[in-house]
Design an enzyme around this catalytic site. Structure first.
Site, short mmCIF file in Angstrom:
data_model
loop_
_atom_site.label_atom_id
_atom_site.label_comp_id
_atom_site.label_asym_id
_atom_site.label_seq_id
_atom_site.Cartn_x
_atom_site.Cartn_y
_atom_site.Cartn_z
CG ASP A 139 25.97 65.46 16.91
OD1 ASP A 139 24.94 64.78 16.78
OD2 ASP A 139 26.80 65.28 17.84
CD GLU A 158 24.94 59.68 19.20
OE1 GLU A 158 24.95 58.53 19.67
OE2 GLU A 158 25.82 60.09 18.40
#
Length: 460
Positions: free
Chosen positions: A88, A158
Site C-alpha cells: 500500500d 502499513e
C-alpha cells in the site's frame, strides 16, 4: 553467487519494467475509493511471487486489506528468513505539486541520482524496496543458489497503522516461524556512505480538538469578546516546546535512553553536513533540541510535531466567522524506553492542564508503535553489513533512523526473531511527498545485496 549476480545484471531492465506495472496501481489504503486498486495490487504481488518460484502463495483475507504470503522451504534444517514489505502507498496529495501524474512512473536523472531515479508514488516506500526481494529471490531460484528457506509477508495496511497484521501474525505464529526477519523499508545515510539501520523511533499519534462557543459566530458581533478556538489551540501547541527545543510535557523524558558518549561519537562518524542537509530541504537554517547534533536530534532524541491544523472557514473567498472548534494532529517520535501508551497518557494530561477554563479540549489517540534497536554485535547485523559492503564496495556503518516501523517490536514479541532493517533509499527520496522517487543505483544495489545477505546468514 557470481552466477546469481550475473543473472541480476542480465535482467536489470526487465526488473524495472515489471516494477513499473506495480507502480501504476494506485493502492492507497487510506482512501476507501481506492479499494479495488489495493486488492488488484495484492493479486499482482501474488502473481510476481509465483512467477519468481515461491510455493504456497496466498492472498490471505483480513478484516481490512489482504496479506500476501508465499514461501520456499528447501530444507527444514536450514535457517529461515522472513521477508516483510507493504504494497500500500500514501495518498499522493497535493497533486498539483507533482511534475507528472503520481501513478505514471518515469525515470529522470537528478543531482543525487545521476544514473536516474524512478519517479512515482510508492517507488521508494515501499514497492520499489520490497520488489527487490522478489527479484533477488527469483535470481537465486533461477541459478539454484538459495541458501536459506524463505517466507514472504506483504501487507496492504502499513500506511494506516498495520491494523490487522498483528492478529494475522498471532494466528499464524507457527506458519511464520523464522530465524530472522528482513525488511527493506528504510534508507541508507548516502550512496557514498551506506548504512544498516540499527534503530527506529517509536510513535504516539493523537488528534486534538478545542471547542469554544456552541456554534460558529459572526466575527463582527462577537470578535474580541469570546475565545477563538484556533487562537487557543495555536497557543497551546506553541506551549508544548520551549525555546531550547525541549518538550514541556510533564515526565516526557522520564524513560528516555541515555546514549553513551562513545555511542554518540560513533554515530557522528557519519559526518553530519549541515549545509547539505539545509540545501536538500530548501532551508537557510535548522533548529532543534539544544546540545545535540542534527544526526542525534533525528535519531536518538524524542520529538513532537504538529502534522496538521484546521478549523473555521478554509474555502474560496471570505467568511467572517469565529469557529466553534479547531483541530490538530500531533505526532511524537519516541526512543527506547518510552512507550506509546505512557506518552499518550502524559500528553493528554498536559494538554488538559494548559487548556484555558473557557474552552473544552479532547484528545483522541490514533496508532502508535514501540521503538526498536538491533544491536550491532549480532550475527544478523554482521550478515547485512558484509553483504552491503560487498555490493557497494565501501565500509558500511550502523545508523539509527528517526522513522518508525511499529511492526518490528511486534514481530520480535510474537515470533521471537530480530528484524534486520536493510533499506536502500535515501532520506531525500521524498517519500510521503510529491515527486517521490527511488534511484536506479539503489534499486540494483538492493537486489545485489539481498542474495549476499542470505549467503552470509546461512554461513552464520
Amino acid at each position: 553467487m557470481q552466477e546469481t549476480l550475473n543473472y541480476i545484471q542480465e535482467n536489470k531492465q526487465r526488473y524495472v519494467d515489471e516494477l513499473f506495472e506495480l507502480l501504476k496501481i494506485a493502492s492507497i489504503s487510506a482512501d476507501p475509493a481506492y479499494k479495488g486498486e489495493v486488492l488488484k495490487c495484492a493479486d499482482e504481488v501474488a502473481t510476481f511471487l509465483k512467477e519468481a518460484g515461491a510455493d504456497a502463495v496466498e492472498v490471505c483475507p483480513t478484516k481490512g486489506y489482504p496479506i500476501v504470503y508465499g514461501e520456499k522451504i528447501t530444507d527444514k534444517s536450514l535457517p529461515t528468513v522472513l521477508v516483510y514489505g507493504h504494497y500500500d502507498v500514501q495518498p499522493p496529495d497535493p497533486l498539483e505539486l507533482w511534475k507528472k501524474p503520481p501513478f505514471e512512473p518515469y525515470i529522470e536523472k537528478t543531482e543525487l541520482h545521476p544514473e536516474g531515479a524512478i519517479f512515482a508514488r510508492g517507488s521508494a516506500d515501499d514497492k520499489g524496496q520490497f520488489f527487490m526481494h522478489i527479484k533477488a529471490f527469483e535470481a537465486m531460484m533461477k541459478t539454484n543458489t538459495l541458501p536459506c528457506n524463505v517466507k514472504f509477508v506483504f501487507e496492504g495496511e502499513e500506511e494506516v497503522g498495520s491494523k490487522n497484521l498483528e492478529g494475522f501474525v498471532k494466528e499464524n505464529k507457527e506458519k511464520l516461524s523464522c530465524d530472522v526477519i528482513l525488511i527493506s523499508d528504510t534508507h541508507i545515510y548516502s550512496n557514498d556512505q551506506p548504512t544498516v539501520t540499527t534503530g527506529l523511533r517509536g510513535l504516539s499519534y493523537v488528534e486534538v480538538e478545542v471547542e469554544g462557543p456552541n456554534r460558529d459566530l459572526h466575527s463582527g458581533l462577537y470578535g474580541g469578546a469570546v475565545p477563538n478556538p484556533i487562537h487557543v489551540l495555536s497557543r497551546m501547541i506553541a506551549d508544548l516546546i520551549d525555546e531550547n527545543g525541549h518538550i514541556k510535557i510533564d515526565g516526557f523524558y522520564d524513560n528516555v535512553e541515555e546514549v553513551s558518549t562513545d555511542e554518540r561519537a560513533e554515530m557522528n562518524k557519519l559526518k553530519d553536513d549541515p549545509e547539505s542537509f539545509k540545501k536538500s530541504i530548501g532551508l537557510s537554517g535548522v533548529e532543534g533540541e539544544t546540545g545535540f547534533t542534527t544526526l542525534e536530534r533525528t535519531s536518538i532524541r524524542p520529538t513532537l510535531d504538529c502534522n496538521g491544523i484546521w478549523g473555521g472557514y478554509i474555502g474560496e473567498g471570505a467568511k467572517t466567522v469565529i469557529p466553534s472548534k479547531a483541530f490538530a494532529k500531533i505526532s511524537m517520535r519516541l526512543v527506547p524506553y518510552q512507550t506509546p501508551d505512557e506518552i499518550t497518557e502524559k500528553f493528554t494530561a498536559y494538554f488538559n492542564k494548559i487548556a484555558p477554563d473557557n474552552v473544552k479540549v479532547k484528545v483522541t489517540p490514533h496508532h502508535g508503535g514501540m521503538p526498536y534497536v538491533l544491536p550491532s554485535d549480532t550475527k544478523e547485523f554482521a550478515a547485512a553489513k558484509k553483504a552491503m559492503e560487498t555490493a557497494f564496495g565501501k565500509e558500511v556503518l550502523p545508523y539509527r533512523s528517526g522513522g518508525s516501523i511499529p511492526i518490528t517490536a511486534m514481530f520480535e514479541e510474537v515470533l521471537g526473531s530480530k528484524s534486520v532493517l536493510m533499506g536502500f533509499g535515501l532520506d531525500s527520496d521524498a517519500i510521503h511527498s510529491p515527486n517521490e522517487h527511488y534511484g536506479l543505483y539503489n534499486f540494483y544495489k538492493g537486489i545485489e545485496s539481498i542474495p549476499l545477505f542470505f549467503e552470509n546468514y546461512a554461513k552464520g
